[in-house]
Design a protein around this motif. Structure first.
Motif, PDB file in Angstrom:
ATOM      1  N   GLY A  56       0.805  -1.219   0.000  1.00 14.68           N
ATOM      2  CA  GLY A  56       0.000   0.000   0.000  1.00 14.68           C
ATOM      3  C   GLY A  56       0.832   1.260   0.000  1.00 14.68           C
ATOM      4  N   SER A  57       2.153   1.103   0.023  1.00 11.25           N
ATOM      5  CA  SER A  57       3.043   2.269   0.006  1.00 11.25           C
ATOM      6  C   SER A  57       3.452   2.612  -1.420  1.00 11.25           C
ATOM      7  CB  SER A  57       4.321   1.992   0.800  1.00 11.25           C
ATOM      8  OG  SER A  57       4.026   1.792   2.152  1.00 11.25           O
ATOM      9  N   ILE A  58       3.529   3.908  -1.670  1.00  9.89           N
ATOM     10  CA  ILE A  58       4.043   4.410  -2.945  1.00  9.89           C
ATOM     11  C   ILE A  58       5.363   5.103  -2.620  1.00  9.89           C
ATOM     12  CG2 ILE A  58       3.647   6.010  -4.873  1.00  9.89           C
ATOM     13  CD1 ILE A  58       0.608   5.672  -4.329  1.00  9.89           C
ATOM     14  N   THR A  59       6.444   4.686  -3.287  1.00  5.94           N
ATOM     15  CA  THR A  59       7.746   5.319  -3.062  1.00  5.94           C
ATOM     16  C   THR A  59       8.058   6.231  -4.239  1.00  5.94           C
ATOM     17  OG1 THR A  59       8.841   3.367  -3.995  1.00  5.94           O
ATOM     18  CG2 THR A  59       8.693   3.500  -1.592  1.00  5.94           C
ATOM     19  N   LEU A  60       8.700   7.361  -3.936  1.00  9.26           N
ATOM     20  CA  LEU A  60       8.949   8.387  -4.948  1.00  9.26           C
ATOM     21  C   LEU A  60      10.389   8.866  -4.854  1.00  9.26           C
ATOM     22  CD1 LEU A  60       5.884   9.700  -3.379  1.00  9.26           C
ATOM     23  CD2 LEU A  60       5.788   9.637  -5.855  1.00  9.26           C
ATOM     24  N   TYR A  61      11.126   8.685  -5.931  1.00 13.91           N
ATOM     25  CA  TYR A  61      12.530   9.079  -5.948  1.00 13.91           C
ATOM     26  C   TYR A  61      12.768  10.132  -7.016  1.00 13.91           C
ATOM     27  CZ  TYR A  61      12.738   4.598  -3.531  1.00 13.91           C
ATOM     28  OH  TYR A  61      12.508   3.561  -2.664  1.00 13.91           O
ATOM     29  N   ASN A  62      13.477  11.186  -6.626  1.00 10.93           N
ATOM     30  CA  ASN A  62      13.856  12.227  -7.574  1.00 10.93           C
ATOM     31  C   ASN A  62      15.121  11.797  -8.316  1.00 10.93           C
ATOM     32  OD1 ASN A  62      11.892  14.368  -7.039  1.00 10.93           O
ATOM     33  ND2 ASN A  62      12.796  14.401  -4.988  1.00 10.93           N
ATOM     34  N   PRO A  63      15.331  12.330  -9.512  1.00 17.35           N
ATOM     35  CA  PRO A  63      16.555  12.013 -10.244  1.00 17.35           C
ATOM     36  C   PRO A  63      17.796  12.325  -9.398  1.00 17.35           C
ATOM     37  CG  PRO A  63      15.054  13.251 -11.628  1.00 17.35           C
ATOM     38  CD  PRO A  63      14.479  13.268 -10.248  1.00 17.35           C
ATOM     39  N   PHE A 100       9.654  15.642  -6.100  1.00 22.23           N
ATOM     40  CA  PHE A 100       8.894  15.022  -5.014  1.00 22.23           C
ATOM     41  C   PHE A 100       9.417  15.507  -3.671  1.00 22.23           C
ATOM     42  CE2 PHE A 100       8.772  11.514  -8.288  1.00 22.23           C
ATOM     43  CZ  PHE A 100       7.463  11.766  -8.684  1.00 22.23           C
ATOM     44  N   ASP A 101       8.489  15.859  -2.781  1.00 23.44           N
ATOM     45  CA  ASP A 101       8.846  16.336  -1.460  1.00 23.44           C
ATOM     46  C   ASP A 101       8.921  15.174  -0.466  1.00 23.44           C
ATOM     47  OD1 ASP A 101       9.607  18.505   0.041  1.00 23.44           O
ATOM     48  OD2 ASP A 101       7.583  18.915   0.763  1.00 23.44           O
ATOM     49  N   ARG A 102       8.036  14.182  -0.638  1.00 21.70           N
ATOM     50  CA  ARG A 102       8.003  13.024   0.264  1.00 21.70           C
ATOM     51  C   ARG A 102       8.446  11.781  -0.488  1.00 21.70           C
ATOM     52  NH1 ARG A 102       2.836  14.864   2.445  1.00 21.70           N
ATOM     53  NH2 ARG A 102       1.760  13.201   1.369  1.00 21.70           N
ATOM     54  N   ALA A 103       9.256  10.971   0.160  1.00 19.57           N
ATOM     55  CA  ALA A 103       9.785   9.769  -0.497  1.00 19.57           C
ATOM     56  C   ALA A 103       8.851   8.572  -0.375  1.00 19.57           C
ATOM     57  CB  ALA A 103      11.147   9.416   0.095  1.00 19.57           C
ATOM     58  N   SER A 147       2.017  13.480  -2.976  1.00 20.75           N
ATOM     59  CA  SER A 147       3.444  13.428  -2.626  1.00 20.75           C
ATOM     60  C   SER A 147       4.012  14.775  -2.217  1.00 20.75           C
ATOM     61  CB  SER A 147       4.251  12.882  -3.806  1.00 20.75           C
ATOM     62  OG  SER A 147       4.266  13.820  -4.858  1.00 20.75           O
ATOM     63  N   GLY A 148       3.171  15.793  -2.216  1.00 25.71           N
ATOM     64  CA  GLY A 148       3.646  17.109  -1.791  1.00 25.71           C
ATOM     65  C   GLY A 148       4.750  17.627  -2.674  1.00 25.71           C
ATOM     66  N   VAL A 149       4.476  17.724  -3.950  1.00 25.19           N
ATOM     67  CA  VAL A 149       5.482  18.132  -4.919  1.00 25.19           C
ATOM     68  C   VAL A 149       5.918  19.574  -4.700  1.00 25.19           C
ATOM     69  CG1 VAL A 149       5.756  18.685  -7.376  1.00 25.19           C
ATOM     70  CG2 VAL A 149       4.853  16.483  -6.695  1.00 25.19           C
ATOM     71  N   ARG A 150       7.237  19.787  -4.816  1.00 28.10           N
ATOM     72  CA  ARG A 150       7.788  21.149  -4.751  1.00 28.10           C
ATOM     73  C   ARG A 150       7.735  21.725  -6.159  1.00 28.10           C
ATOM     74  NH1 ARG A 150      13.358  19.832  -1.852  1.00 28.10           N
ATOM     75  NH2 ARG A 150      12.472  17.785  -1.579  1.00 28.10           N
ATOM     76  N   LEU A 151       7.040  22.822  -6.333  1.00 31.32           N
ATOM     77  CA  LEU A 151       6.887  23.395  -7.666  1.00 31.32           C
ATOM     78  C   LEU A 151       7.828  24.582  -7.836  1.00 31.32           C
ATOM     79  CD1 LEU A 151       3.007  23.301  -7.876  1.00 31.32           C
ATOM     80  CD2 LEU A 151       4.609  21.656  -8.786  1.00 31.32           C
TER      81      LEU A 151
END
Length: 151
Positions: A56-63, A100-103, A147-151
Motif C-alpha cells: 500500500g506504500s508508494i515510493t517516490l525518488y527524484n533524479p 517530489f517532497d516526500r519519499a 506526494s507534496g510536490v515542490r513546484l
C-alpha cells in the motif's frame, strides 16, 4: 527466484517484479522513479535516511537521489515501478517543474489503482494496454498531489 515484466509506453518505462529477498546496492537514476509495493516489506535507504515501505506504500525518488535497500532475506516481494524524466512527467501533468517532497506515501487505494494500471499497461492485449496507459497519466496526477510536490 524472480520474474519481471517490462515495457516502454511512449515516454514511460514500467515494470512488475515478483521476487524473494531481492536487494539493491546503493545507486541513483537519471529519471523519477515511482514504485508501488504490493507484497512484502521493503527496507529503503535514501539520502542517508532509512524507512520501511510495506504493502500500500508508494515510493517516490527524484533524479540523482542515492537509494538502496530491498526485501529481507528469503522474504517475498512484489512491486511495480514507473520511470519517467522529471521534464516529461511535469509536461504531461501541466507543471513547469516537478520535484517530489516526500519519499514514501501510504495510500493503499491509490497504490492499488496505480498498480492495476501499470499491470494493465504491461498486458499483451493492445486495447487493454491503451486504456491503462491513459489511466496512468490521470493517476500520476493523483500521485503527484499526495506526494507534496515542490513546484
Amino acid at each position: 527466484m524472480s520474474t519481471m515484466q517490462h515495457a516502454w509506453l511512449g515516454n514511460y518505462e514500467v515494470s512488475s517484479t515478483h521476487c524473494t529477498g531481492l536487494t539493491f546496492a546503493r545507486h541513483s537514476h537519471d529519471e523519477c522513479v515511482i514504485g508501488v509495493n504490493l507484497v512484502g516489506e521493503e527496507k529503503v535507504w535514501l539520502d542517508r535516511r532509512e524507512f520501511e515501505a510495506g504493502p500500500g506504500s508508494i515510493t517516490l525518488y527524484n533524479p540523482g537521489q542515492i537509494q538502496g535497500g530491498g526485501a529481507a532475506d528469503g522474504a517475498p516481494w512484489h512491486f511495480v515501478s514507473l520511470y519517467a524524466t522529471a521534464e516529461q512527467l511535469a509536461a504531461d501533468l501541466g507543471l513547469s517543474h516537478l520535484e517530489f517532497d516526500r519519499a514514501c506515501c501510504f495510500q493503499p487505494d491509490l497504490a492499488q489503482r496505480l498498480a492495476a494500471a501499470i499491470k494493465g499497461a504491461l498486458s499483451v492485449d493492445a486495447w487493454l494496454r491503451e486504456r491503462n496507459e491513459e489511466a496512468l497519466v490521470l493517476l500520476l496526477g493523483e500521485v503527484v498531489g499526495v506526494s507534496g510536490v515542490r513546484l
